[in-house]
Design a protein around this motif. Structure first.
Motif, PDB file in Angstrom:
ATOM      1  N   PRO A  48      30.229  37.862  43.912  1.00  0.00           N
ATOM      2  CA  PRO A  48      30.700  36.700  43.553  1.00  0.00           C
ATOM      3  C   PRO A  48      31.467  36.642  42.442  1.00  0.00           C
ATOM      4  O   PRO A  48      30.806  36.799  41.158  1.00  0.00           O
ATOM      5  N   LEU A  49      32.757  36.225  42.117  1.00  0.00           N
ATOM      6  CA  LEU A  49      33.498  36.303  40.913  1.00  0.00           C
ATOM      7  C   LEU A  49      33.919  34.906  40.321  1.00  0.00           C
ATOM      8  O   LEU A  49      33.983  33.666  41.299  1.00  0.00           O
ATOM      9  N   GLU A  50      34.177  34.385  39.016  1.00  0.00           N
ATOM     10  CA  GLU A  50      34.439  33.410  38.667  1.00  0.00           C
ATOM     11  C   GLU A  50      35.627  33.962  37.812  1.00  0.00           C
ATOM     12  O   GLU A  50      35.358  34.567  36.691  1.00  0.00           O
ATOM     13  N   SER A  51      36.745  33.619  38.068  1.00  0.00           N
ATOM     14  CA  SER A  51      38.128  33.819  37.590  1.00  0.00           C
ATOM     15  C   SER A  51      37.974  35.466  37.163  1.00  0.00           C
ATOM     16  O   SER A  51      38.624  35.642  36.053  1.00  0.00           O
ATOM     17  N   GLN A 201      35.569  46.362  32.363  1.00  0.00           N
ATOM     18  CA  GLN A 201      36.735  46.370  33.196  1.00  0.00           C
ATOM     19  C   GLN A 201      36.225  47.417  34.520  1.00  0.00           C
ATOM     20  O   GLN A 201      36.314  48.511  34.092  1.00  0.00           O
ATOM     21  N   VAL A 202      36.126  47.049  35.495  1.00  0.00           N
ATOM     22  CA  VAL A 202      35.899  48.054  36.824  1.00  0.00           C
ATOM     23  C   VAL A 202      36.927  47.702  37.764  1.00  0.00           C
ATOM     24  O   VAL A 202      37.595  46.799  37.832  1.00  0.00           O
ATOM     25  N   TYR A 209      37.763  43.589  38.590  1.00  0.00           N
ATOM     26  CA  TYR A 209      37.124  42.663  38.038  1.00  0.00           C
ATOM     27  C   TYR A 209      36.131  43.078  36.727  1.00  0.00           C
ATOM     28  O   TYR A 209      36.423  44.168  36.176  1.00  0.00           O
ATOM     29  N   GLU A 210      35.866  42.285  36.256  1.00  0.00           N
ATOM     30  CA  GLU A 210      34.887  42.390  34.888  1.00  0.00           C
ATOM     31  C   GLU A 210      33.671  41.867  35.108  1.00  0.00           C
ATOM     32  O   GLU A 210      33.001  41.125  35.565  1.00  0.00           O
ATOM     33  N   LEU A 211      32.549  42.557  34.194  1.00  0.00           N
ATOM     34  CA  LEU A 211      31.104  42.326  34.116  1.00  0.00           C
ATOM     35  C   LEU A 211      30.841  42.513  32.819  1.00  0.00           C
ATOM     36  O   LEU A 211      31.275  43.067  31.994  1.00  0.00           O
ATOM     37  N   ARG A 212      29.481  41.830  32.390  1.00  0.00           N
ATOM     38  CA  ARG A 212      29.098  41.950  30.919  1.00  0.00           C
ATOM     39  C   ARG A 212      27.748  42.854  31.118  1.00  0.00           C
ATOM     40  O   ARG A 212      26.859  42.765  32.092  1.00  0.00           O
TER      41      ARG A 212
END
Length: 604
Positions: A48-51, A201-202, A209-212
């Motif tokens: 699930p993503l937020e923006s 960035q993947v 999407y992006e993840l941290r």
């Protein structure tokens, strides 16, 4: 997976004696089964993503889901740290690739929980033979006896290695609520760095999407995207020699051993290697001569002609065979100057992303297993706030030192297997021509198989303050010696540091020794660290092990790191010496308390 070996699928064809070559694959089709191994494609998954951003921060993101990446994830899970793996492929690797696993690597795999499958499927071997033209000129045996728990080497194709590690990840997630998150068919396309971590960035077939991540470890192989994105290069020695790999299915009765032919009549001026692997798959590596075209050597007709000629020369030309994979590689011994980079040193490198090693002496993946084993406990300690971040500098320092030790032996083997100049070629020819009649010269042919490396100058080690006639020195791996029941390694399966207490001959001295060790252990545990304690009583069955570890009548105490290397050793330690050495090995300050009475602290 292992980007150092690039697959070159060949077109379908039929050769002499029933030989067949693998079909060209349709895009998206499953790789064909090999022996008993059947491939599975794993679907990509988008959280699930937020923006367009995944909420939260992953403690560790591992880029690359080959053996090193999966081993690192399992090692982190052993220490209770969650991780996420980004794997650009949607299957385990194709082809045998890294196929020889050393005893040291098997010890690491045991701590990861995957050993039974490796041993059941892998083919154990202890030695090999070398030939000059058609004459046998050298035979070697690796150290092995009935007291050893594990063989010195097994042959196991990399797709099985990855499959068994993946099986253990699945089992671990069932027991520990998803400690390891694998994102299949998900490619890292970029990253930015901040004071508290990284933003990645993947991309997968479903989108971007992006993840941290707080920490990122590059295990993405010889063509590492992370390394290139940081503008880093591997430095060292690259050899001109090129080798072709051909995996064939062949129902031969020849035993499992390493065979090498130098300047064979059926391929003059070249070197040919041959290894048996599970499922009647045989690995053939042969050296291309100067002027031979690499791509032409991988054409179906060229593969069929070479294998047919080789099998006929070794007396197996009447057996039907089938080619299942081909590849080509160059030998090189190269490394990054540091395995820790980025803002705050939050980007680490392991495996082929950190270094390249010639295959001779099988130090490639085996070095990668050691990288993962060394890094896992240190990164877990730092990420959980239990150790200073300088502990990760010791990972880089120790593994670069290990690279140079491995590279020295590997380069000597490479220069013999694939001479870099006419002078080396003449020297090799002279040695080979004399080896049959002169055993002392034949030793030059020794392939120098990989073995555990001692971290000589590690800042985590406490130097010996006493004379020791024998036993593993600080920085060395604790040998897996037999006990009254089982082996030393059976005691070291729990994660964390360990105290091995070899009892003194006199009962009162032994009680005092145990009390001091128990006190130090309690202090470490009270301050959030893990330290197991194992008492080894004296008995007729333990006599040989006590002697091998230098434990005379006064006994001995060894402090072991989570990766099995000796951090310190004493005959009769003080509580303060134990606490100081443990603090040094864990890269943190510990506080000693008043000594307890021997009676109260005689048991941990």
């Amino acid at each position: 997976m292992n980007a150092a070996l690039t697959e070159h699928p060949t077109a379908s064809a039929v050769g002499a004696a029933g030989a067949t070559l693998p079909p060209t694959l349709d895009p998206g089709a499953l790789p064909p089964s090999v022996g008993d191994f059947h491939y599975t494609r794993f679907a990509p998954w988008t959280p699930p993503l937020e923006s367009g951003v995944e909420p939260g921060q992953h403690p560790v993101v591992i880029v690359g889901g080959g053996p090193v990446g999966m081993s690192l994830a399992l090692g982190l899970a052993n220490h209770g740290l969650r991780s996420m793996i980004l794997e650009a492929d949607d299957t385990v690797c194709v082809g045998s690739r890294a196929a020889c696993i050393s005893r040291r690597s098997l010890q690491i795999v045991e701590r990861l929980g995957a050993l039974p499958a490796f041993i059941e499927k892998g083919l154990a071997w202890t030695g090999g033979r070398s030939f000059y033209k058609t004459e046998e000129v050298f035979r070697f045996e690796m150290p092995h006896d009935t007291q050893q728990k594990l063989p010195p080497m097994i042959n196991l194709e990399q797709y099985y290695i990855e499959h068994y590690l993946l099986d253990e990840i699945v089992r671990r997630n069932e027991r520990q609520a998803g400690l390891i998150d694998i994102r299949w068919a998900t490619e890292l396309t970029g990253f930015t760095q901040g004071d508290e971590g990284l933003t990645l960035q993947v991309r997968n077939p479903q989108g971007e999407y992006e993840l941290r991540a707080a920490w990122m470890v590059a295990c993405d192989g010889g063509q590492s995207f992370v390394r290139k994105a940081l503008g880093l290069n591997l430095d060292g020695t690259a050899y001109e020699g090129r080798y072709v790999i051909i995996d064939i299915e062949l129902h031969s009765k020849h035993p499992t051993e390493r065979r090498a032919w130098f300047d064979p009549p059926w391929n003059p001026g070249s070197t040919v290697l041959m290894h048996r692997q599970p499922d009647d798959i045989w690995r053939i590596d042969y050296q291309l001569r100067p002027g031979q075209d690499s791509q032409a050597a991988l054409e179906p007709d060229a593969v069929r002609e070479f294998v047919t000629r080789h099998l006929q020369a070794i007396g197996e030309g009447d057996l039907p065979w089938k080619c299942v994979w081909t590849s080509i590689y160059r030998a090189g011994a190269m490394s990054l100057e540091s395995y820790r980079h980025g803002r705050g040193g939050r980007i680490l490198f392991a495996g082929n992303a950190a270094h390249a090693m010639p295959i001779f002496g099988v130090r490639g993946l085996n070095s990668g297993f050691d990288d993962a084993d060394n890094l896992a406990w240190k990164l877990a300690q730092v990420a959980r706030g239990l150790s200073d971040a300088s502990l990760l500098d010791s990972y880089s320092d120790e593994r670069i030192a290990a690279f140079h030790v491995n590279a020295e032996s590997a380069m000597r083997s490479t220069e013999f297997m694939s001479p870099p100049s006419r002078g080396f070629d003449l020297l090799r020819e002279a040695a080979l021509s004399l080896a049959g009649a002169h055993p002392e010269i034949a030793r030059l042919i020794n392939p120098r198989q990989t073995e555990a490396v001692r971290y000589d100058a590690s800042p985590l080690s406490t130097p010996d303050m006493e004379h020791w006639p024998c036993g593993p020195m600080p920085g060395q791996v604790m040998p897996d010696l037999p006990l009254e029941r089982g082996h030393l390694s059976d005691l070291l399966q729990e994660p964390g540091f360990a105290l091995i207490v070899l009892a003194a001959a006199e009962a009162e001295s032994s009680a005092r020794q145990r009390a001091i060790c128990a006190q130090a252990r309690q202090q470490a545990v009270a301050q959030g660290l893990t330290l197991q304690m194992h008492d080894l009583p004296r008995s007729p069955g333990s006599q040989a092990t006590f002697e091998a570890l230098g434990a005379g009548d006064e006994g001995a105490v060894y402090l072991l790191r989570p990766d099995g290397h000796v951090a310190a050793r004493w005959r009769q330690p003080t509580a303060q010496a134990l606490v100081d050495s443990f603090a040094r090995a864990a890269a943190r300050k510990l506080h000693a308390t008043a000594p307890a009475s021997p009676v109260q602290e005689a048991q941990p």
